[in-house]
Design an enzyme around this catalytic site. Structure first.
Site, PDB file in Angstrom:
ATOM      1  N   LYS A   8      40.265 -40.333  39.534  1.00 55.24           N
ATOM      2  CA  LYS A   8      41.264 -40.806  38.571  1.00 55.24           C
ATOM      3  C   LYS A   8      41.796 -39.630  37.758  1.00 55.24           C
ATOM      4  CE  LYS A   8      40.263 -44.798  36.742  1.00 55.24           C
ATOM      5  NZ  LYS A   8      39.358 -45.621  35.920  1.00 55.24           N
ATOM      6  N   ARG A  78      38.123 -43.977  29.925  1.00 57.69           N
ATOM      7  CA  ARG A  78      38.105 -44.537  31.285  1.00 57.69           C
ATOM      8  C   ARG A  78      37.136 -43.811  32.197  1.00 57.69           C
ATOM      9  NH1 ARG A  78      44.173 -44.267  33.348  1.00 57.69           N
ATOM     10  NH2 ARG A  78      43.447 -46.024  34.615  1.00 57.69           N
ATOM     11  N   GLY A  87      36.437 -50.923  39.806  1.00 53.69           N
ATOM     12  CA  GLY A  87      35.893 -51.985  38.957  1.00 53.69           C
ATOM     13  C   GLY A  87      34.389 -51.943  38.750  1.00 53.69           C
ATOM     14  N   MET A  89      32.548 -49.449  37.268  1.00 58.80           N
ATOM     15  CA  MET A  89      32.103 -48.841  36.014  1.00 58.80           C
ATOM     16  C   MET A  89      33.002 -49.324  34.885  1.00 58.80           C
ATOM     17  SD  MET A  89      31.073 -45.053  37.307  1.00 58.80           S
ATOM     18  CE  MET A  89      32.647 -44.718  38.068  1.00 58.80           C
ATOM     19  N   ARG A 322      45.693 -43.902  43.566  1.00 56.93           N
ATOM     20  CA  ARG A 322      44.610 -43.517  44.482  1.00 56.93           C
ATOM     21  C   ARG A 322      44.987 -44.009  45.873  1.00 56.93           C
ATOM     22  NH1 ARG A 322      40.722 -47.671  41.533  1.00 56.93           N
ATOM     23  NH2 ARG A 322      41.786 -49.565  42.092  1.00 56.93           N
ATOM     24  N   HIS A 440      16.208 -57.517  71.224  1.00 58.15           N
ATOM     25  CA  HIS A 440      16.769 -58.019  72.477  1.00 58.15           C
ATOM     26  C   HIS A 440      18.103 -58.721  72.241  1.00 58.15           C
ATOM     27  CE1 HIS A 440      17.245 -61.032  75.731  1.00 58.15           C
ATOM     28  NE2 HIS A 440      16.880 -60.003  76.484  1.00 58.15           N
ATOM     29  N   SER A 756      21.581 -38.737  82.611  1.00 62.21           N
ATOM     30  CA  SER A 756      22.156 -39.604  81.585  1.00 62.21           C
ATOM     31  C   SER A 756      21.063 -39.808  80.552  1.00 62.21           C
ATOM     32  CB  SER A 756      22.585 -40.935  82.186  1.00 62.21           C
ATOM     33  OG  SER A 756      23.094 -41.758  81.168  1.00 62.21           O
ATOM     34  N   CYS A 823      23.802 -42.941  77.621  1.00 62.16           N
ATOM     35  CA  CYS A 823      24.016 -44.371  77.853  1.00 62.16           C
ATOM     36  C   CYS A 823      23.194 -45.238  76.921  1.00 62.16           C
ATOM     37  CB  CYS A 823      23.729 -44.723  79.305  1.00 62.16           C
ATOM     38  SG  CYS A 823      22.019 -44.413  79.766  1.00 62.16           S
ATOM     39  N   TYR A 843      30.486 -37.128  79.540  1.00 65.77           N
ATOM     40  CA  TYR A 843      31.000 -38.425  79.063  1.00 65.77           C
ATOM     41  C   TYR A 843      29.981 -39.091  78.139  1.00 65.77           C
ATOM     42  CZ  TYR A 843      27.759 -40.574  82.336  1.00 65.77           C
ATOM     43  OH  TYR A 843      26.626 -40.952  82.982  1.00 65.77           O
TER      44      TYR A 843
HETATM   45  P1  ADP Z   1      39.214 -49.223  36.665  1.00 63.12           P
HETATM   46  O1  ADP Z   1      38.742 -47.945  37.241  1.00 63.12           O
HETATM   47  O2  ADP Z   1      38.163 -50.274  36.605  1.00 63.12           O
HETATM   48  O3  ADP Z   1      40.505 -49.675  37.276  1.00 63.12           O
HETATM   49  P2  ADP Z   1      40.741 -48.133  34.491  1.00 63.12           P
HETATM   50  O4  ADP Z   1      40.207 -46.969  33.759  1.00 63.12           O
HETATM   51  O5  ADP Z   1      41.765 -47.813  35.527  1.00 63.12           O
HETATM   52  O6  ADP Z   1      39.533 -48.944  35.109  1.00 63.12           O
HETATM   53  O7  ADP Z   1      41.355 -49.074  33.386  1.00 63.12           O
HETATM   54  C1  ADP Z   1      41.349 -50.473  33.353  1.00 63.12           C
HETATM   55  C2  ADP Z   1      42.723 -50.986  32.978  1.00 63.12           C
HETATM   56  O8  ADP Z   1      43.186 -50.468  31.762  1.00 63.12           O
HETATM   57  C3  ADP Z   1      43.765 -50.622  34.027  1.00 63.12           C
HETATM   58  O9  ADP Z   1      44.609 -51.722  34.240  1.00 63.12           O
HETATM   59  C4  ADP Z   1      44.514 -49.497  33.354  1.00 63.12           C
HETATM   60  O10 ADP Z   1      45.832 -49.429  33.809  1.00 63.12           O
HETATM   61  C5  ADP Z   1      44.448 -49.866  31.894  1.00 63.12           C
HETATM   62  N1  ADP Z   1      44.530 -48.663  31.080  1.00 63.12           N
HETATM   63  C6  ADP Z   1      43.683 -47.626  31.108  1.00 63.12           C
HETATM   64  N2  ADP Z   1      44.085 -46.639  30.274  1.00 63.12           N
HETATM   65  C7  ADP Z   1      45.202 -47.078  29.698  1.00 63.12           C
HETATM   66  C8  ADP Z   1      46.107 -46.502  28.747  1.00 63.12           C
HETATM   67  N3  ADP Z   1      45.918 -45.270  28.264  1.00 63.12           N
HETATM   68  N4  ADP Z   1      47.160 -47.227  28.364  1.00 63.12           N
HETATM   69  C9  ADP Z   1      47.357 -48.453  28.886  1.00 63.12           C
HETATM   70  N5  ADP Z   1      46.566 -49.054  29.763  1.00 63.12           N
HETATM   71  C10 ADP Z   1      45.493 -48.368  30.201  1.00 63.12           C
HETATM   72 MG    MG Z   2      42.001 -48.600  37.516  1.00 57.53          MG
END
Ligand code: ADP
Ligand code: MG
Ligand code: MG
Length: 871
Positions: A8, A78, A87, A89, A322, A440, A756, A823, A843
């Site tokens: 990220k 974040r 989702g 962490m 990503r 088996h 083989s 094989c 092969y």
């Molecule tokens: P995850 O890795 O679980 O997607 P994120 O760090 O991407 O968690 O953030 C969760 C949500 O919060 C995402 O929808 C992201 O776009 C939003 N978000 C994160 N940082 C900001 C920010 N600086 N301003 C507005 N929304 C944010």
């Molecule tokens: Mg995210």
């Protein structure tokens, strides 16, 4: 870069340099996370010092200060590791609000509702994630207030309502935790940093890394970023989008959004999000900008992107990009399309697809829509991919009877044995309570391309009562009830789900033809019947690398003749019985030669120990005694006589033929007669260039090989001479006993024309692991990283691989062009295919449904090798 900044963080930084509108911020590295854990879950002092400096810089850039009473800066904290763990962490938004700065924010923006909405979001997220107050406590308050105010959605709540919620939120934190929600914004920030570091090791995250085999990472990075607001009113919003369709791969912008919303609202399902196409109507300017920006990012990363965006009062911000997760179908289509668009090279396209993922495409699949609606009743090992839907049956006989009537059946057994072969063949799927990935049931099912879920320890099968009980659920199913199996996940569903057929042409076909251009190693199949061979040919098999003849001994009437042979009291009687088996064998071999149309066909002579062909149950023994006119006592004595404590190391393979040479004599005759007939066109179409490869199993010594080879050569040469045809054949051996690997040069000197590697047995004997029992503890071995993988699934390149290297070196030292194949079950496993390429194999051979996987893996091996050579 990702290693340090996390995916990220690295992408956010890179997008800013591309001139994309990303809210400014800074990243605390994964290294800081490592230190955090090293120092007993404390933020390292130097890290803190640097973060303070970076925060001051951010404040300067934004012209606002965190927690400022008049015009506060708000940030998000974040998580984000080097590998994407969506989702898993934690993330906290709107940090920096407190009882004072909330007033400033409301005044500065002139939008009190927005300010209080942000504050209640902060307390809710912070309370849940950082202070560990149950999420439901907050939800309960929110719902109650919504109810009393008659608000349907959270957007219907007024500033006053939200203010009330904030008061209640703070009270519940105090009540549950005995402390106040922290008012100091710096304290908030560092508490959040702590919590995000901790989330690296929460249960979800650990499981996710386990399941996805993510190893060797030091921790998560943390991104501290200025907030932008999608909850500022109806001209604001937030959403997620994909630059192409992640389920089909279609090159069409795809996504969802919500107006007047923030963060995860879209995925959390509090309101129903709209398709991005609606944005096109609602705000064409922003939509166009979004599409343009996303395409720019895709072009830059040269891959389909999964992106997060926020619109703040008509201005677009990108919050994340990503490489998007995708189905196998989408992966293939996107790779092929992007080559055609000249966005990526052929090499990149080939490397982009995980060969194992192709499995999804080759088999019938459960229809995803019906899967979503169905309940998983239990789960076992994903032993053989595909989908099966049908009535449950408890015995092979019942399976055959019902299948003959045209019913779809699923054979449910505690474990299967060779006698079940007929019933397995006519079942749509197989479910067993015991046994691992090389049991088996698993091996045979993969060979047949039949869906199989094995080792489902949660079920109890009562064959007599004809019931299947799922322990954990307390569900009992009986004969005739329907279930559905997913052999790719091991999941079992109650009832009949819909299925979909595989698509082998189109994008998939294109990818396969590209793979064939690159790969150097041949890809053959393990096939015992013309039908399996036919399937494998459709998948691109260039020959048969292993035909197991013992499977041909079990079917229908044949088993009787085989039993007669075993019970025969003298050579004469044995020969008589073998003569009955001969025509079946010849017919099968002829079928294989015809399907393979001159491509190599390697036939392994009988390998199984004889007791496998005799019944075990009292009832069956009595039946056999009647049928054969042999009394039960004699029969039992014979069974007793054949009993072995360790059949895997017992009287099997070539050892059987040393004692009963007439067995291999008969097989050699059947093979060469079939080759002659097919060459002449007797009883079917004429085929040119039939080259049987006769393979002797379980060779450990040169003498075994010499004795058996001489007999075979005598028979085969005599028959060829009599036929007046020019037929060539080869005699070779399986290398599966470690001793054979070590004397491989001598075996070649004795006349072996090919090797083989039977890597199932070579692993069993080389590592000293019982194929049938090791499943019980191997999981623990893998968990403790004693083995990186189950050595029966992924070849142990270090140990078993060394035996192979020795054998190749010795064998090719005598005969430079010695044909070398594999094989075992490993032949279709991508890492092993790469190994075989590197070691100069001629092969690989694998079950029909793994042929495309091997083709792609073989191409990837070449591409990777070239890339490495360039460096
Ligand atoms: P995850 O890795 O679980 O997607 P994120 O760090 O991407 O968690 O953030 C969760 C949500 O919060 C995402 O929808 C992201 O776009 C939003 N978000 C994160 N940082 C900001 C920010 N600086 N301003 C507005 N929304 C944010
Ligand atoms: Mg995210
Ligand atoms: Mg073997």
């Amino acid at each position: 870069m990702k290693e340090i900044l996390g995916g990220k963080g690295a992408n956010l930084a890179e997008m800013r340099t591309l001139g994309i509108n990303v809210p400014p911020g800074f990243t605390i590295s994964t290294e800081a996370c490592r230190l955090y854990y090293e120092e007993g879950k404390k933020i390292n002092a130097e890290v803190k010092k640097q973060a303070d400096v970076k925060l001051a810089e951010l404040e300067k850039k934004m012209g606002k200060k965190l927690g400022d009473a008049n015009d506060p800066l708000l940030v998000s904290v974040r998580s984000g590791a080097a590998a994407s763990m969506p989702g898993m962490m934690d993330t906290i938004l709107n940090l920096g609000l407190n009882d004072k700065s909330i007033i400033g924010l409301a005044e500065k923006t002139g939008n009190a509702r927005f300010a209080w909405d942000s504050y209640r979001r902060l307390i809710q997220m912070f309370g849940d994630v950082v202070m560990e107050v149950e999420h439901s406590e907050f939800e309960h308050i929110l719902e109650t207030v919504k109810d009393t105010k008659g608000a349907k959605f959270d957007t219907d709540l007024t500033a006053e309502d939200l203010k009330e919620i904030v008061t209640q939120y703070k009270a519940i934190i105090k009540k549950v935790k005995g402390v106040d929600f922290p008012q100091d914004p710096i304290k908030q920030m560092y508490m959040a940093v702590n919590a995000v570091f901790n989330s690296w090791n929460n249960y979800r995250a650990i499981r996710y890394r386990e399941i996805n085999n993510i190893k060797g990472l030091i921790g998560t990075a943390i991104n501290i970023q200025a907030m932008v607001f999608g909850n500022l009113g109806d001209d604001s919003g937030t959403g997620v989008c994909f630059t192409r369709n992640p389920s089909t791969g279609e090159a069409k912008f795809y996504g969802e959004y919500l107006m007047n919303a923030q963060g995860e609202d879209v995925v959390a399902g509090i309101r129903t999000p709209l398709a991005v196409s609606a944005l096109e109507k609602q705000n064409p300017k922003i939509y166009k900008e979004l599409v343009t920006v996303c395409n720019k990012v895709e072009k830059h990363y040269k891959d389909m992107q999964d992106m997060e965006f926020t619109i703040q009062q008509g201005k677009l911000y990108i919050l994340q990009a990503r490489s998007g997760k995708r189905t196998a179908a989408a992966a293939v289509r996107i790779a092929v399309d992007m080559v055609k668009e000249k966005a990526i090279t052929l090499e990149t396209a080939i490397l982009r697809i995980d060969p194992n993922q192709l499995n999804q495409l080759l088999h019938k699949q459960l229809d995803p829509i019906s899967v979503n609606k169905a309940e998983v009743i239990t789960q076992g090992l994903p032993a053989s991919p595909g989908a099966a839907v049908g009535e449950i049956v408890f015995t092979a006989v019942e399976a055959s009877e019902k299948a003959k009537k045209g019913l779809d059946v699923i054979l449910v057994r505690t474990e299967t044995s060779p006698e079940d072969i007929d019933g397995m063949h006519c079942s749509k799927g197989i479910l067993t309570a015991r046994g691992g990935m090389t049991s088996h049931a698993a091996v045979v099912a993969r060979g047949m391309g039949t869906c199989c879920v094995a080792g489902c320890s949660d079920i109890i099968i009562d064959e007599k009562a004809k019931t299947l009980t799922i322990k954990t659920k307390g569900i009992t199913l009986k004969s005739g009830d329907s279930i559905s199996l997913d052999g790719s996940t091991g999941k079992v569903y109650e009832g009949k789900l819909n299925t979909q057929d595989p698509e082998l042409s189109g994008y998939f076909g294109t990818l396969m033809s590209w793979s064939d251009k690159f790969r150097k190693i041949g890809v053959r199949t393990n096939a015992d019947t013309p039908h399996d061979a036919e399937v494998a040919k459709k998948f691109g098999a260039e020959g048969i690398g292993l035909c197991r003849t013992e499977h041909m001994f079990f079917e229908g009437e044949r088993i009787k003749a085989v039993r007669e042979m075993i019970l025969a009291s003298d050579l004469e009687a044995r020969k008589k019985a073998l003569a009955k088996i001969y025509p079946y064998q010849k017919g099968d071999f002829a079928g294989l030669f015809r399907v393979m149309e001159g491509n190599a066909v390697t036939i392994r002579l009988l390998d199984a120990p004889l007791h496998e062909f005799l019944p075990k149950e009292k009832k069956d023994i009595e039946e056999l005694s009647k049928e054969m006119g042999v009394d039960v006592k004699t029969l039992n004595a014979k069974i007793e006589d054949l009993h072995e404590f360790n059949p895997m190391l017992g009287h099997r393979g070539c050892r059987l033929a040393i004692t009963y040479p007439e067995i291999y004599d008969m097989q050699a005759e059947a093979i060469i007669d079939a080759a002659i007939e097919v060459t002449k066109g007797v009883g079917g179409k004429k085929v040119k260039g039939v080259v049987p490869e006769i393979m002797i199993p379980i060779i450990a010594t040169t003498k075994e090989f010499t004795i058996l080879k001489n007999r075979i050569v005598e028979i085969v040469d005599r028959k060829i001479k009599a036929s007046k045809l020019k037929i060539t054949y080869k005699i070779g051996t399986m290398i599966e006993v470690p001793r054979a690997a070590l004397i491989a040069d001598k075996i070649v000197e004795a006349g072996a024309e090919f090797f083989s590697f039977g890597t199932n047995d070579l692993t069993q004997m080389g590592v000293g692991l019982s194929r049938d029992d090791a499943g019980k503890f191997l999981k623990e071995y893998v968990a403790q990283d004693i083995f990186a993988n189950d050595p029966f699934e992924v070849l142990d390149q270090e140990g078993v691989g060394e035996l192979i290297r020795i054998a190749i070196k010795k064998g090719r030292g005598i005969k430079k062009d010695l044909k070398i194949g594999i094989c075992g079950e490993h032949g279709g496993e991508p890492k092993t295919v790469e190994f075989c390429h590197r070691e100069g194999f001629t092969y690989v051979s694998c079950s029909p449904f793994r042929v495309p996987i091997a083709r792609l893996a073989a191409a990837q091996a070449v591409v990777r090798e070239k890339a490495k050579a360039k460096k």
